[in-house]
Enzyme design. Structure first.
Site, short mmCIF file in Angstrom:
data_model
loop_
_atom_site.label_atom_id
_atom_site.label_comp_id
_atom_site.label_asym_id
_atom_site.label_seq_id
_atom_site.Cartn_x
_atom_site.Cartn_y
_atom_site.Cartn_z
N GLY A 171 0.70 -1.09 0.01
CA GLY A 171 0.03 0.03 0.27
C GLY A 171 0.92 1.21 -0.08
CD GLN A 172 3.92 3.05 -3.18
OE1 GLN A 172 3.41 2.84 -4.36
NE2 GLN A 172 5.28 3.63 -3.20
N GLY A 173 0.35 5.77 0.02
CA GLY A 173 -0.55 6.76 0.27
C GLY A 173 0.10 8.12 0.57
N GLY A 174 -0.73 9.23 1.01
CA GLY A 174 -0.30 10.49 1.32
C GLY A 174 0.80 10.46 2.33
N GLY A 176 2.41 7.68 3.59
CA GLY A 176 3.74 6.85 3.91
C GLY A 176 3.48 5.49 2.84
CB THR A 177 5.64 3.26 1.33
OG1 THR A 177 5.77 4.27 0.57
CG2 THR A 177 5.42 1.96 0.54
CE LYS A 192 1.39 5.42 7.58
NZ LYS A 192 0.24 6.16 8.27
CG ASP A 289 -7.87 10.21 5.58
OD1 ASP A 289 -8.78 10.57 4.84
OD2 ASP A 289 -6.90 9.64 5.20
#
Length: 494
Positions: A171-174, A176-177, A192, A289
């Protein structure tokens, strides 16, 4: 008159004779033992040896060292001087090469040692900088009922993720990875790597790690520990193996298998977690969020709320905070967006969007749709107003024939999506309503009009025994998020 080691010759200019020292001797030939041996080896002018000189009485000899052959004399002619033996040349080359290798190895060893010491110093610095001493102190307190939080080393996590290989990314997001890793005891974990860390919030971060690691809540992704030896701390969570709610809603193959009861249970479990955060936790927490990508599902489709990276504490003496707007487009509370005023009702709005996603199978925001349909929340409210609800509800739900329950969920979602935050229900009210509807769904033969309040009091509640408690500005939870966005700061915020 000529004595020992001398020679006698006739005089060249008349009568008599003269004495001279023999070759290899010098001194007074007229004195007894006046001529003594010359050490030709000590006299550069007389020494004609190339390598080794041996002085003998009245003369000297030359020789070559081991590994060489020849007469040992200077001159350069055939047979003169010392020439190295081929086998000895090989030995010399091997020796020189070995010396060079040993030198390089020594230099490398010193460099590696220096680099390792430097790395150790950096790790110690980051460990202290990231609150490692505070965390260790809290873990060692004798009154702690559990010591579940573990401080991992960088080596452990590098080994678990094959040095953070790309194939391990899940997973990747705003924020982190996320990497999938395997610990030595075969425990599968999610690791994470955040992009940023707020140094001013280290103490709250450590408190949160302590509290979250001790919570065993079935609907919250469990935090196992952290690594503080690098600039940005790493967080280690239990690994949830069935993807996100987003995947199950928007993948046609998976959504067709997501029954109404399962969708209702997922919504109820998620609402229960948010209700706890807002109402039961010692210090209320706003997730900030909530979206379908931050709700993970295990093999039994049990909801696991994750990614608390944007969450905020609400002090007990406050009901709202003014913050930089942060969240994800499509789920973002419009009132919060305009005023920068964060309240618990911001989570209510975001949860309302998730409810609509579960009902319709449509994405919260899509530029592939018509302009008036891009925002799912606005499109849903418009359809509800125009009595077109069942034109946008997921076909698999319509086919189950639970029209009244769908209407009730739609009305609940409508209340959550009210523009004015004060007119929205609380998450506690939402959770109670969803629990009621879920109980009705489990008693499929009983209509909503036939279930009275007295009966509802005795219906089982499955999520009131274990909830999460958190503390500190949140920077935890892992995400498979596809669209994380950090909103710009507006003039109304501070």
């Amino acid at each position: 008159m000529c004595t020992k080691n001398t020679s006698c010759t006739n005089a060249e200019n008349g009568y008599g004779y003269k004495c001279t020292c023999s070759k290899g001797y010098r001194g007074n030939p007229y004195l007894e033992n006046g001529c003594h041996d010359i050490d030709e080896c000590e006299d550069p002018k007389m020494n004609q040896c190339e390598k080794i000189c041996h002085n003998v009485i009245g003369n000297y000899t030359c020789s070559c060292p081991n590994g060489y052959h020849g007469d040992g004399k200077k001159g350069g002619g055939i047979g003169q001087g010392c020439t190295i033996n081929p086998s000895h040349l090989k030995e010399i080359l091997v020796g020189v090469a070995g010396a060079i290798i040993a030198l390089l190895f020594s230099i490398g060893f010193l460099y590696y040692g220096h680099k390792k010491m430097k790395l150790i110093r950096f790790r110690e610095q980051y460990f202290k900088q990231n609150g490692g001493l505070l965390l260790q102190q809290q873990l060692d307190e004798p009154d702690k009922t559990t010591k579940a939080a573990k401080i991992f080393s960088t080596k452990e996590l590098e080994k678990a993720t094959n040095n953070y290989h790309e194939s391990k990314i899940v997973g990747q997001g705003g924020y982190g990875t996320v990497y999938k890793g395997s610990l030595p005891n075969d425990t599968v974990v999610a690791i994470k790597k955040s992009k940023l860390v707020d140094q001013s919030q280290i103490e709250q971060f450590i408190n949160e790690v302590i509290v979250l690691s001790q919570i065993n809540h079935r609907n919250v992704v469990k935090l196992l520990g952290c690594c503080l030896e690098i600039e940005v701390p790493l967080l280690v969570y239990e690994f949830i193996n069935n993807g996100t709610l987003f995947d199950h809603i928007h993948d046609p193959k998976k959504s067709s298998k997501l029954s109404w009861k399962t969708r209702l249970r997922i919504a109820s479990e998620t609402a229960g977690v948010l209700s706890y955060l807002h109402s039961v936790a010692s210090i209320p927490i706003i997730h900030r969020d909530i979206k379908s990508t931050n709700i993970l599902l295990d093999a039994n489709h049990t909801a696991k709320v994750s990614d608390f990276g944007a969450s905020k504490l609400i002090p007990l003496d406050q009901t709202q905070l003014f913050t930089m707007v942060q969240g994800t487009w499509g789920y973002l509370d419009p009132e919060y967006l305009l005023t920068s005023q964060l309240t618990e009702k911001s989570d209510v709005y975001s949860f309302g969007v998730v409810l609509v996603e579960l009902l319709t199978g449509k994405k919260a925001l899509s530029f592939d749709r018509l302009e008036e349909e891009r925002s799912l929340a606005m499109f849903f409210l418009s359809s509800l107003k125009n009595d077109k609800l069942f034109q946008i509800v997921e076909e698999v739900i319509v086919n189950e024939g639970i029209i009244e329950q769908v209407r009730e969920i739609a009305n609940l979602a409508k209340r959550c999506l009210t523009i004015k935050a004060e007119e929205r229900p609380t998450m506690k009210e939402v959770a109670i309503e969803l629990e009621r509807l879920r109980a009705m769904a489990n008693h499929s033969g009983v209509s909503s009009t036939n279930v009275n309040q007295e009966e509802m009091v005795h219906l089982p509640r499955e999520r009131t025994d274990a909830y999460m408690d958190t503390s500190g500005i949140m920077n935890t939870g892992y995400t498979n998020s596809m669209e994380d966005h950090i909103m710009p700061e507006f003039s109304g915020g501070r």
